[in-house]
Write a protein that holds these residues in place. Structure first.
Motif, PDB file in Angstrom:
ATOM      1  N   ASN A 230       0.614  -1.444   0.191  1.00  0.00           N
ATOM      2  CA  ASN A 230       0.096   0.480   0.231  1.00  0.00           C
ATOM      3  C   ASN A 230       0.829   1.058   0.138  1.00  0.00           C
ATOM      4  OD1 ASN A 230       0.509   0.030   3.256  1.00  0.00           O
ATOM      5  ND2 ASN A 230      -0.615   1.613   3.146  1.00  0.00           N
ATOM      6  N   ALA A 231       2.279   1.024   0.553  1.00  0.00           N
ATOM      7  CA  ALA A 231       3.153   2.475   0.940  1.00  0.00           C
ATOM      8  C   ALA A 231       4.288   2.010   1.478  1.00  0.00           C
ATOM      9  CB  ALA A 231       2.371   3.216   1.805  1.00  0.00           C
ATOM     10  N   GLY A 232       5.329   2.313   1.197  1.00  0.00           N
ATOM     11  CA  GLY A 232       7.003   2.260   1.470  1.00  0.00           C
ATOM     12  C   GLY A 232       7.803   2.589   0.347  1.00  0.00           C
ATOM     13  N   LEU A 233       7.698   2.455  -0.483  1.00  0.00           N
ATOM     14  CA  LEU A 233       8.704   2.372  -1.938  1.00  0.00           C
ATOM     15  C   LEU A 233       8.983   4.042  -1.969  1.00  0.00           C
ATOM     16  CD1 LEU A 233       9.378   0.526  -3.822  1.00  0.00           C
ATOM     17  CD2 LEU A 233       8.189   2.008  -5.907  1.00  0.00           C
ATOM     18  N   PHE A 234      10.397   3.912  -2.095  1.00  0.00           N
ATOM     19  CA  PHE A 234      10.621   5.051  -2.861  1.00  0.00           C
ATOM     20  C   PHE A 234      11.096   5.702  -3.249  1.00  0.00           C
ATOM     21  CE2 PHE A 234      10.293   4.684   2.450  1.00  0.00           C
ATOM     22  CZ  PHE A 234      10.407   6.193   2.429  1.00  0.00           C
ATOM     23  N   GLY A 235      12.116   6.823  -4.380  1.00  0.00           N
ATOM     24  CA  GLY A 235      12.294   6.959  -5.571  1.00  0.00           C
ATOM     25  C   GLY A 235      12.560   8.018  -6.158  1.00  0.00           C
ATOM     26  N   THR A 236      13.427   8.014  -7.666  1.00  0.00           N
ATOM     27  CA  THR A 236      13.293   9.696  -7.842  1.00  0.00           C
ATOM     28  C   THR A 236      12.766  10.140  -9.168  1.00  0.00           C
ATOM     29  OG1 THR A 236      15.230   8.074  -9.629  1.00  0.00           O
ATOM     30  CG2 THR A 236      15.873   9.375  -6.944  1.00  0.00           C
ATOM     31  N   ALA A 237      12.779  10.633  -8.831  1.00  0.00           N
ATOM     32  CA  ALA A 237      11.816  10.940 -10.554  1.00  0.00           C
ATOM     33  C   ALA A 237      12.046  10.576 -12.117  1.00  0.00           C
ATOM     34  CB  ALA A 237      11.669  12.675 -10.853  1.00  0.00           C
ATOM     35  N   ASN A 238      13.538  10.911 -11.980  1.00  0.00           N
ATOM     36  CA  ASN A 238      13.286   9.440 -13.339  1.00  0.00           C
ATOM     37  C   ASN A 238      13.344   8.146 -13.252  1.00  0.00           C
ATOM     38  OD1 ASN A 238      14.991  11.612 -15.358  1.00  0.00           O
ATOM     39  ND2 ASN A 238      16.883  11.064 -13.709  1.00  0.00           N
ATOM     40  N   ASP A 239      13.510   7.562 -11.735  1.00  0.00           N
ATOM     41  CA  ASP A 239      13.826   6.269 -11.621  1.00  0.00           C
ATOM     42  C   ASP A 239      11.885   5.918 -11.756  1.00  0.00           C
ATOM     43  OD1 ASP A 239      15.959   5.087 -12.167  1.00  0.00           O
ATOM     44  OD2 ASP A 239      15.815   5.174 -10.006  1.00  0.00           O
ATOM     45  N   LEU A 240      11.022   6.619 -11.509  1.00  0.00           N
ATOM     46  CA  LEU A 240       9.554   6.301 -11.562  1.00  0.00           C
ATOM     47  C   LEU A 240       9.704   6.600 -13.226  1.00  0.00           C
ATOM     48  CD1 LEU A 240       7.959   8.578  -9.044  1.00  0.00           C
ATOM     49  CD2 LEU A 240       7.343   6.251  -8.912  1.00  0.00           C
ATOM     50  N   PHE A 241      10.182   7.694 -14.241  1.00  0.00           N
ATOM     51  CA  PHE A 241       9.847   7.589 -15.627  1.00  0.00           C
ATOM     52  C   PHE A 241       9.775   5.830 -16.184  1.00  0.00           C
ATOM     53  CE2 PHE A 241      12.800   9.000 -19.732  1.00  0.00           C
ATOM     54  CZ  PHE A 241      11.115   8.854 -19.924  1.00  0.00           C
ATOM     55  N   LYS A 242      11.246   5.983 -16.021  1.00  0.00           N
ATOM     56  CA  LYS A 242      11.770   4.703 -16.708  1.00  0.00           C
ATOM     57  C   LYS A 242      10.457   3.593 -16.344  1.00  0.00           C
ATOM     58  CE  LYS A 242      16.333   5.301 -16.177  1.00  0.00           C
ATOM     59  NZ  LYS A 242      17.476   4.631 -14.980  1.00  0.00           N
ATOM     60  N   LEU A 243      10.076   3.384 -15.515  1.00  0.00           N
ATOM     61  CA  LEU A 243       8.837   2.236 -14.687  1.00  0.00           C
ATOM     62  C   LEU A 243       7.057   2.637 -15.268  1.00  0.00           C
ATOM     63  CD1 LEU A 243       7.519  -0.242 -13.466  1.00  0.00           C
ATOM     64  CD2 LEU A 243       6.926   1.489 -11.373  1.00  0.00           C
ATOM     65  N   LEU A 244       7.259   4.259 -15.327  1.00  0.00           N
ATOM     66  CA  LEU A 244       6.130   4.771 -16.535  1.00  0.00           C
ATOM     67  C   LEU A 244       6.126   4.188 -17.452  1.00  0.00           C
ATOM     68  CD1 LEU A 244       3.304   5.899 -15.619  1.00  0.00           C
ATOM     69  CD2 LEU A 244       5.297   5.890 -13.896  1.00  0.00           C
ATOM     70  N   SER A 245       7.258   4.506 -18.487  1.00  0.00           N
ATOM     71  CA  SER A 245       7.538   4.347 -19.979  1.00  0.00           C
ATOM     72  C   SER A 245       7.557   2.762 -20.132  1.00  0.00           C
ATOM     73  CB  SER A 245       8.683   4.734 -20.302  1.00  0.00           C
ATOM     74  OG  SER A 245       9.595   6.108 -19.953  1.00  0.00           O
ATOM     75  N   LEU A 246       7.403   1.453 -19.132  1.00  0.00           N
ATOM     76  CA  LEU A 246       7.660   0.682 -19.451  1.00  0.00           C
ATOM     77  C   LEU A 246       5.994   0.314 -19.846  1.00  0.00           C
ATOM     78  CD1 LEU A 246       8.677  -2.900 -18.930  1.00  0.00           C
ATOM     79  CD2 LEU A 246       7.393  -2.447 -16.594  1.00  0.00           C
ATOM     80  N   TYR A 247       5.173   1.193 -18.691  1.00  0.00           N
ATOM     81  CA  TYR A 247       3.577   0.729 -19.114  1.00  0.00           C
ATOM     82  C   TYR A 247       3.130   1.794 -20.378  1.00  0.00           C
ATOM     83  CZ  TYR A 247       3.177  -0.266 -14.058  1.00  0.00           C
ATOM     84  OH  TYR A 247       3.796  -0.696 -12.486  1.00  0.00           O
ATOM     85  N   GLN A 248       3.347   2.207 -19.470  1.00  0.00           N
ATOM     86  CA  GLN A 248       2.958   3.323 -21.501  1.00  0.00           C
ATOM     87  C   GLN A 248       3.451   3.256 -22.845  1.00  0.00           C
ATOM     88  OE1 GLN A 248       3.138   8.224 -20.547  1.00  0.00           O
ATOM     89  NE2 GLN A 248       4.539   7.887 -22.742  1.00  0.00           N
ATOM     90  N   ASN A 249       4.686   2.282 -23.051  1.00  0.00           N
ATOM     91  CA  ASN A 249       4.691   1.104 -24.009  1.00  0.00           C
ATOM     92  C   ASN A 249       4.306  -0.016 -24.223  1.00  0.00           C
ATOM     93  OD1 ASN A 249       6.405   3.572 -25.703  1.00  0.00           O
ATOM     94  ND2 ASN A 249       7.933   3.630 -23.936  1.00  0.00           N
TER      95      ASN A 249
END
Length: 425
Positions: A285-304
């Motif tokens: 539900n919560a607890g994950l940490f990260g940077t904007a750049n690493d979130l972008f990589k994950l969102l790109s995986l979804y977007q593609n």
């Protein structure tokens, strides 16, 4: 080409370049104005915005400071407590993979996988599809902190200690250790929780507390290790993970709240959410940490649709199914785990819309309690990431919402990139 024609070509190119510079300057000024207004009205002490268009980062700027004392400036590689963005960034990709592999069936009773529910009359027939779309009628939230505190606010020593030992291994903060099997108590309470008879949209994060255990049972790997091996390492998202204070990152970690309920100090580097903290900081539900750049990589995986640099990490069909609205006939906008735009969002004014009115119906993302927000739009190929610590110094601060900052910002980038390109093509 004669000199006159060459001069015309050069003039046209210079004019185009000048226009592009002016448009870029105007965009920055508009963004600066919205965020400066937010900081002035203490919606957050600082923030950063990352926007990508057609898989390329076109905007990544930082604003303000970690706290209102203006000592530490926000930096692009700062690590944030992602709060509920965890839901779509940790358990959800694992669940998608398990569905893809046939180890989970969205339309089979969830009790086939979470065995205690087989004995619960109101839960045994609930499906994973209903649960992930928040259509199952589950209890929205349980404050487990109430189970470990006395009426005077003191912590019960049978559940929380200031030092670790064999029975108290799960760390909630620097000097707070939770009983190692407290998760079993949480599961029992969730298993006994009430289910509404009305099958309407009712947001609930309860199952995200048990998903990590389920994922471990179905994969045979520790939850965090499975995520790292299957998703984070392959896409190069090195900061995405739990318990960042134990990992020795050189990046600064943005503080969240001056906690007066549980830790009685500034929460920094340890999960803000109390339920996740009582699970030792590793939850769904919560607890994950990260940077904007690493979130972008994950969102790109979804977007593609599951593709990263030519490699299919998740099937296109599964990502498409999870990111599609499930129960529109019940006025439920949700996908499976993913949030979606309000139904009819494109017809709403900016102060009523969620997210920006220009976001396509195929877009999806999630917001977090600490002031985080991520959104992907496959149709328009626009990714929007907003990271802040709006709960500093207190979670009572709701100006981020009152000022409607995130939809306003997101709309600007649709106008600057999507609308501009649609009119020039």
């Amino acid at each position: 080409m004669n000199r006159f024609v060459l001069q015309i070509c050069i003039a046209l190119l210079v004019g185009q370049f000048s226009n592009a510079q002016m448009a870029e300057k105007s965009l920055h000024q508009k963004v600066d104005s919205i965020i400066t207004n937010g900081i002035t009205n203490e919606a957050f002490p600082g923030t950063q915005v990352l926007v990508a268009f057609r898989d390329s980062v076109v905007f990544h700027e930082t604003y303000g400071f970690h706290t209102y004392d203006s000592l530490v400036k926000v930096a692009k590689d700062d690590i944030y407590d992602l709060a509920s963005v965890t839901k779509i960034s940790a358990p959800l990709p694992a669940l998608m993979k398990l569905v893809e592999e046939g180890k989970l069936d969205l339309d089979a009773p969830f009790s086939n996988y979470w065995k205690p529910w087989k004995k619960k009359k109101d839960k045994k027939a609930l499906t994973l599809r209903e649960i992930l779309a928040h259509q199952a009628g589950l209890t929205p939230y349980i404050v487990f902190l109430n189970k470990v505190t006395k009426k005077n606010g003191e912590l019960k020593r049978r559940f929380v200690r200031s030092t670790s030992n064999l029975r108290f291994q799960k760390r909630a903060y620097e000097n707070l250790f939770v009983k190692s099997n407290f998760n079993r108590k949480m599961y029992r309470i969730i298993n006994r929780s009430k289910v509404s008879q009305e099958k309407t949209y009712r947001y609930s994060g309860l199952t995200f507390l048990i998903f990590p255990k389920l994922i471990e049972q179905l994969t045979g790997q520790a939850y965090e290790q499975y995520l790292e091996n299957t998703f984070y390492q392959p896409i190069g998202a090195n900061t995405l993970g739990f318990l960042p204070s134990e990992k020795g990152f050189p990046n600064k970690i943005v503080p969240t709240e001056n906690d007066t309920l549980f830790r009685n100090t500034l929460t920094k580097g340890w999960v803000h959410d109390e339920n996740a903290a009582l699970l030792g900081g590793i939850s769904g539900n919560a607890g994950l940490f990260g940077t904007a750049n690493d979130l972008f990589k994950l969102l790109s995986l979804y977007q593609n649709f599951g593709t990263h640099q030519g490699k299919q990490l998740l099937s296109k069909e599964v990502v498409s199914e999870f990111s599609t609205i499930q129960y529109p006939e019940n006025e439920n906008r949700r996908g499976l785990g993913f949030d979606k735009p309000l139904i009819g969002n494109d017809t709403l004014a900016i102060n009523q819309a969620y997210p920006a009115p220009a976001a396509s119906a195929s877009s999806f993302g999630h917001a977090g309690f600490t002031g985080t927000f991520v959104w992907a739009d496959p149709q328009h190929q626009l990714t929007f990431i907003f990271l802040s610590n709006r709960v500093y110094p207190t979670r009572e601060n709701r100006n981020l919402y009152e000022l409607n900052i995130r939809p306003k910002l997101q709309q600007l980038f649709y106008e600057a990139y999507v609308h501009k390109n649609s009119t020039t093509n």
